[in-house]
Write an enzyme that holds these catalytic residues in place. Structure first.
Site, mmCIF file in Angstrom:
data_model
loop_
_atom_site.group_PDB
_atom_site.id
_atom_site.type_symbol
_atom_site.label_atom_id
_atom_site.label_comp_id
_atom_site.label_asym_id
_atom_site.label_seq_id
_atom_site.Cartn_x
_atom_site.Cartn_y
_atom_site.Cartn_z
ATOM 1 N N CYS A 108 -51.544 43.244 82.399
ATOM 2 C CA CYS A 108 -51.836 43.115 80.966
ATOM 3 C C CYS A 108 -51.520 44.377 80.161
ATOM 4 C CB CYS A 108 -53.284 42.689 80.743
ATOM 5 S SG CYS A 108 -54.534 43.878 81.261
ATOM 6 N N HIS A 132 -59.648 43.380 80.023
ATOM 7 C CA HIS A 132 -58.363 42.731 79.757
ATOM 8 C C HIS A 132 -57.889 43.176 78.380
ATOM 9 C CE1 HIS A 132 -55.184 39.833 79.901
ATOM 10 N NE2 HIS A 132 -55.703 39.023 78.993
ATOM 11 N N SER A 164 -51.546 37.608 81.872
ATOM 12 C CA SER A 164 -52.823 37.417 82.559
ATOM 13 C C SER A 164 -52.590 36.476 83.727
ATOM 14 C CB SER A 164 -53.859 36.810 81.596
ATOM 15 O OG SER A 164 -55.011 36.385 82.286
#
Length: 243
Positions: free
Chosen positions: A69, A104, A121
């Site tokens: 990410c 994330h 992801s």
């Protein structure tokens, strides 16, 4: 021995609409594939100047290795440089699942009054979002709803400033200008905070968090990117995006 095919780096064509261009970038990232190996191929230090991070992005296009990410955010910035109508800003999530915390990050996009995102992801609905959301809060709530499908509760959302389109800039990316403890807030409160921030962002009146007082910095809690010793760049990176 057949060489693995290297996906061609997308280039903007005048005939493309911005959504088509963003789709081409996302398709390219997906062709690089998500990095499931447990080894970080590219070291991304968040405090580096933008110019240095753009060098790393160029390296990504040359090496064509799988990415995670954080690399996707840097690559997305690199590939959208030179499109002044496309504003880019980082969006980070801290989530809780089964006794563990996960981090994330995606690249938020704002263009022609609409929001969307680019990213990578393990989960297809936690990366790119189409450029169709009328407000920043609509986009954030879409991510929150996607997380719920995987029984992740979103604890914090951090949003940075617009990233300059000057690839040789020596300023670092501002990763967390706004930090919201969303798990302790009503959605109406979250929406109000996000919309005020989005308005200020569009007017470009916000200053980097480094200009704030140390007290405000402390209230944010632990940084997403703890300082690593120079000799061990890979150790803590993989826990960032187990979503």
């Amino acid at each position: 021995c057949v060489q693995p095919s290297v996906p061609p780096v997308p280039y903007y064509k005048i005939s493309m609409s911005i959504p088509e261009w963003l789709q081409a970038i996302q398709t390219y990232m997906k062709m690089l594939q998500y990095n499931h190996t447990g080894t970080q191929f590219f070291e991304i230090r968040k405090t580096r100047p933008l110019s240095g991070l753009m060098e790393t992005a160029r390296e990504m296009t040359r090496e064509s290795l799988p990415i995670k990410c954080l690399e996707a955010v840097i690559l997305g910035i690199y590939l959208t440089n030179g499109q002044p109508s496309v504003e880019r800003f980082p969006i980070s999530f801290k989530t809780h699942f089964s006794g563990n915390y996960f981090h994330h990050v995606v690249l938020g996009i704002y263009c022609n009054g609409r929001y969307g995102s680019l990213g990578m992801s393990r989960r297809s609905d936690l990366m790119d979002k189409p450029l169709t959301y009328r407000t920043l809060s609509d986009l954030i709530f879409e991510f929150e709803d996607s997380y719920k499908k995987y029984l992740h509760s979103v604890k914090k959302v951090k949003i940075g400033l617009y990233v300059p389109h000057e690839p040789h800039s020596f300023q670092p990316i501002e990763w967390k200008q706004l930090v919201l403890n969303v798990s302790k807030m009503m959605r109406t409160e979250v929406r109000k905070e996000l919309e005020k921030f989005a308005r200020d962002l569009r007017m470009k009146i916000l200053k980097p968090a480094s200009a704030h007082s140390p007290k405000k910095e402390r209230s944010r809690g632990k940084s997403l990117s703890p300082r690593r010793r120079q000799g061990s760049p890979q150790r803590r990176v993989f826990r960032r995006d187990k979503s």
